[in-house]
Scaffold this motif. Structure first.
Motif, PDB file in Angstrom:
ATOM      1  N   SER A 143       0.820  -1.215   0.000  1.00 13.08           N
ATOM      2  CA  SER A 143       0.000   0.000   0.000  1.00 13.08           C
ATOM      3  C   SER A 143       0.855   1.267   0.000  1.00 13.08           C
ATOM      4  O   SER A 143       0.336   2.353  -0.232  1.00 13.08           O
ATOM      5  CB  SER A 143      -0.922   0.008   1.221  1.00 13.08           C
ATOM      6  OG  SER A 143      -1.905  -0.995   1.114  1.00 13.08           O
ATOM      7  N   PRO A 148      -4.030   2.944  -1.378  1.00 15.11           N
ATOM      8  CA  PRO A 148      -5.458   2.627  -1.443  1.00 15.11           C
ATOM      9  C   PRO A 148      -6.314   3.878  -1.293  1.00 15.11           C
ATOM     10  O   PRO A 148      -6.060   4.708  -0.416  1.00 15.11           O
ATOM     11  CB  PRO A 148      -5.679   1.680  -0.254  1.00 15.11           C
ATOM     12  CG  PRO A 148      -4.428   1.671   0.543  1.00 15.11           C
ATOM     13  CD  PRO A 148      -3.412   2.526  -0.132  1.00 15.11           C
ATOM     14  N   GLY A 155      -1.577   4.505   3.544  1.00 14.65           N
ATOM     15  CA  GLY A 155      -0.631   4.396   2.443  1.00 14.65           C
ATOM     16  C   GLY A 155       0.491   5.409   2.540  1.00 14.65           C
ATOM     17  O   GLY A 155       1.662   5.094   2.282  1.00 14.65           O
TER      18      GLY A 155
END
Length: 264
Positions: A143, A148, A155
């Motif tokens: 991530s 995301p 993230g």
């Protein structure tokens, strides 16, 4: 290849369960003296007892401290003044829309996911450099590359960890100390199992099947097409912490099941 970490002391933050516990177990099974960390004394005691029974000759110890705060990092350092291996594993996550995330939540994620590793690396790295051997590992995430949309605050912290890891590797260049980041993908930890419990019960499928469906819905680029096990993530960490990994530093080591769709 036989990894032997006898005589090495390893601190794993956030290691009372999940990926952190699997890492602690893997390091202990390789012979390291492992220091388990968590916020609650009862959880730490339980993890230490489990580790002692599962890891053969290992004699783990535990330190209860909230390393998401400066005071907690200081408490861990006071209880364990030096280490040969530091695994900055502790982290928090959770979906939340960008427009609903208050400043306090951004700061909480930054303190736990980023500053815990900054503070502890600043504390333990000088001793490693002096001894001319050491391993610092940051748990980032796929991530950190695949930000995301529903967890931008998460993230961003995992991208920050990649920058810190790379920069620290350069800072201690030539000292015998390596610094690397580990990037797991979807992993079947207790956290993911809890999140999928209702869905799994409703479907009648196994947890592994439910997790695989979750991965393919939310991370369709996955090549393994399932969630990784916590042991699969821990295996890479144990290798990166080993003497055999002496030429690996400044790296972003992916154990993401191929979710990130790039060659390098």
């Amino acid at each position: 290849m036989q990894i032997d970490l006898s005589g090495k002391t390893a601190i794993v933050t956030g290691s009372t369960s999940g990926i952190g516990y699997a890492i602690a177990k893997g390091l202990a099974q390789a012979g390291a003296q492992v220091v388990v960390n968590g916020r609650k004394q009862a959880d730490v005691d339980s993890a230490v007892a489990a580790l002692a029974s599962e890891a053969g000759q290992a004699r783990p110890r535990g330190v209860a401290a909230d390393v998401g705060t400066a005071e907690g990092c200081a408490a861990l350092l006071a209880a364990q003044p030096s280490a040969d291996i530091l695994v900055n594993n502790v982290g928090i996550y959770g979906p939340q829309d960008f427009f609903e995330i208050p400043d306090a939540e951004w700061l909480r994620f930054f303190e736990v996911n980023v500053m815990s590793g900054v503070r502890l690396s600043r504390a333990y790295l000088p001793g490693m450099v002096q001894r001319q051997w050491g391993r610092v590992l940051f748990l980032s995430s796929e991530s950190g590359l695949n930000i995301p949309a529903d967890m931008i605050h998460y993230g961003f912290t995992k991208t920050a960890v990649l920058s810190i890891s790379r920069g620290l590797a350069k800072r201690v260049a030539g000292t015998g100390v390596t610094v690397n980041a580990i990037l797991p993908g979807p992993t079947l930890s207790e956290g993911l199992q809890a999140m999928l419990k209702d869905e799994q019960q409703a479907s009648g499928q196994s947890m592994e099947e439910t997790a695989a469906a979750f991965v393919m819905k939310n991370r369709p680029s996955s090549i393994i097409q399932r969630a990784a096990s916590v042991e699969e993530v821990a295996n890479l960490v144990v290798y990166a912490a080993s003497p055999q990994a002496s030429a690996t530093t400044g790296a972003a080591l992916r154990v993401d099941g191929g979710v990130v769709d790039t060659i390098a």
